[in-house]
Enzyme design. Structure first.
Site, PDB file in Angstrom:
ATOM      1  N   ASP A 172       0.827  -1.211   0.000  1.00 59.31           N
ATOM      2  CA  ASP A 172       0.000   0.000   0.000  1.00 59.31           C
ATOM      3  C   ASP A 172       0.861   1.260   0.000  1.00 59.31           C
ATOM      4  OD1 ASP A 172      -2.576  -1.029  -0.060  1.00 59.31           O
ATOM      5  OD2 ASP A 172      -2.689  -1.278   2.106  1.00 59.31           O
ATOM      6  N   MET A 173       1.796   1.320   0.929  1.00 61.32           N
ATOM      7  CA  MET A 173       2.595   2.541   1.077  1.00 61.32           C
ATOM      8  C   MET A 173       3.557   2.706  -0.099  1.00 61.32           C
ATOM      9  SD  MET A 173       3.099   2.161   5.190  1.00 61.32           S
ATOM     10  CE  MET A 173       4.011   3.661   5.495  1.00 61.32           C
TER      11      MET A 173
END
Length: 379
Positions: A172-173
Site C-alpha cells: 500500500d505505502m
C-alpha cells in the site's frame, strides 16, 4: 522550516481511503499541498474505524498517521447536486488521486476522462489493485492479498513455517510513493507544457517492483527463491544472530569483514578453514557457520558484541522493538517524531530540504470539518 514548502499553492483532491491513496496524499500535504480529503458522510474513510489504538476518540493510529495535515469534506455520491459540486472542486484543482472501487469514479462522472476534458491542466492519478489492463483489472485488492499474489510472502519468513506478511503495509505505502513520484513528474511536465495527464499505479505492479531481483534470479536460474529468514540470498555472513538478550544483525558479506568478525568472536582461524574461505563456500556451509557463531554470540548481550564489532569496523544493529526505536538517541537527534501545533505526535517525512524537515502542520481532520468552507467558496 521558514522557506516556502515545495508544493505550496497546489490543490490535491483525495478520493478514496484505506492506506495507499491516503499515504500518497499525506506525503503531498507534508510537501505543502492543500489536500482536500473527500469522504462518505456515513463514517468516512474506513480507516477511521480501524481498531489499533486510538490517540483520541474517533482517531485510530493508522488513520491518524496517514491523514495528518488534510482537510475533510463529505460527499454523498448518490446525490447529483453533491456530485456536481465535487466535479466543480476538481475543475479548480491541480491533482486528483483516487482509489474508489473499479468503475465508480466513471459512474459518478468524476473519472479521469471527464475531469481532464473539463480541466486540461488536471493531473489525475488512478490507484488500482491489479493494474489498468488484463484479466484481473476490475478486481479489488488489499495489501496482504498482493503480498501473497505478488510473491513477496514466498520470500519472507523461514522455510518450512507458515507464510509471513511483512509487518507494515509495504505494498500500500509503496503504491502511494509511486503515485507521488508520478504526480511530481507530471507537475514538472505541466510546468513546461501547460498540460496535465493521467497516471496509473497499482498494488500488484508495486509488488512486482519490489520483487525485481528475485525475478531476475529466477529467470537466470529457473529456480524459485526460498524464504531466507533474516538472511540475504547469496551473502554470508549477513543475518541475525542470537545473543544473550535478543538478536543482533551482523552484516559482513566480504572476506575482509568476515575475518574481522572471526577475530572479534575469538576465532581468527575461521577464515583459513576451507569451508569458509570465501563468500561462495561460506554460503554453501552457512548452517554450520551460523551454529559456530551463535555458540559464541549467545554468551553475551547484544550491546557487548555491537561495541566490539563497531570497534572493528563491522556493521551491526540490534533487532529493536518500536519502543526502543522511539526512545533511541538517533531517532531523537533526527527530530523525525514531530509534535504538531494542535498537539499530535507524528512521524514526519523521511527527507529534508537544505537541512530542514518539512513540518507536520496539523493532525488528522474531523470528518466533514471543512465541507462548508471548501464547497461554500471560501476554500
Amino acid at each position: 522550516m521558514t522557506e516556502e514548502l515545495p508544493l505550496q499553492g497546489i490543490r490535491v483532491v483525495e478520493l478514496g481511503g484505506s492506506v495507499a491513496v491516503p499515504y500518497a496524499c499525506w506525503i503531498l500535504a507534508s510537501l505543502g499541498a492543500e489536500v482536500v480529503k473527500v469522504e462518505r458522510p456515513d463514517g468516512g474513510d474506513d480507516a477511521r474505524a480501524w481498531i489499533p489504538p486510538e490517540r483520541r476518540p474517533g482517531f485510530g493510529a493508522i488513520f491518524t498517521a496517514l491523514n495528518a495535515g488534510k482537510r475533510s469534506v463529505t460527499v454523498d455520491y448518490k446525490d447529483a447536486d453533491q456530485r456536481a459540486r465535487l466535479a466543480t472542486l476538481i475543475g479548480r484543482s491541480d491533482v486528483v488521486v483516487q482509489n474508489l472501487r473499479p468503475g465508480l469514479a466513471e459512474r459518478y462522472g468524476i473519472g479521469a476522462e471527464a475531469m481532464m476534458a473539463a480541466n486540461p491542466r488536471l493531473i489525475y492519478c488512478d490507484s488500482g489493485a491489479f493494474g489498468r489492463t488484463g484479466p484481473l483489472a476490475d478486481k479489488p485488492g488489499y495489501d496482504p492479498l498482493m503480498q501473497a499474489f505478488g510473491g513477496l510472502m514466498s520470500v519472507t519468513g523461514h522455510e518450512g513455517n507458515d507464510p509471513v506478511r511483512v509487518g507494515t503495509s509495504l505494498i500500500d505505502m509503496g503504491t502511494g510513493m509511486w503515485a507521488v513520484i508520478g504526480v511530481l513528474s507530471a507537475l514538472r511536465r505541466r510546468d513546461a507544457s501547460g498540460q496535465g495527464g493521467r497516471i496509473d499505479v497499482s498494488l500488484y505492479e508495486t509488488a512486482l517492483g519490489w520483487m525485481t531481483y528475485h525475478v531476475s534470479g529466477f529467470v537466470a536460474s529457473g529456480r524459485d527463491p526460498r524464504r531466507p529468514g533474516t538472511r540475504s540470498p547469496g551473502m554470508s555472513v549477513y543475518q541475525a544472530f542470537a545473543c544473550a538478550d535478543g538478536h543482533l544483525i551482523i552484516a559482513a558479506p566480504s572476506d575482509r569483514l568476515f575475518a574481522k568478525v572471526a577475530g572479534v568472536l575469538g576465532h581468527p582461524e575461521w577464515p583459513g578453514d576451507p569451508r569458509f574461505a570465501d563468500n561462495k563456500r561460506r554460503w554453501e556451509n552457512l548452517d554450520t557457520l551460523v551454529g559456530m557463531i551463535e555458540a559464541v554470540t549467545r554468551t553475551q548481550p547484544r550491546a557487548h558484541w555491537q561495541e566490539r564489532l563497531d570497534a572493528a569496523g563491522v556493521p551491526s544493529a540490534p533487532l529493536q522493538s518500536v519502543s526502543e526505536v522511539v526512545a533511541h538517541p538517533q531517532t531523537e537527534a533526527l527530530g523525525i517524531v514531530e509534535t504538531t501545533p494542535d498537539g499530535w505526535e507524528l512521524v514526519g517525512l523521511p527527507l529534508a530540504f537544505n537541512g530542514a524537515r518539512p513540518p507536520q502542520r496539523s493532525g488528522p481532520p474531523i470528518l466533514g470539518a471543512d465541507t462548508e468552507a471548501v464547497f461554500g467558496g471560501d476554500g
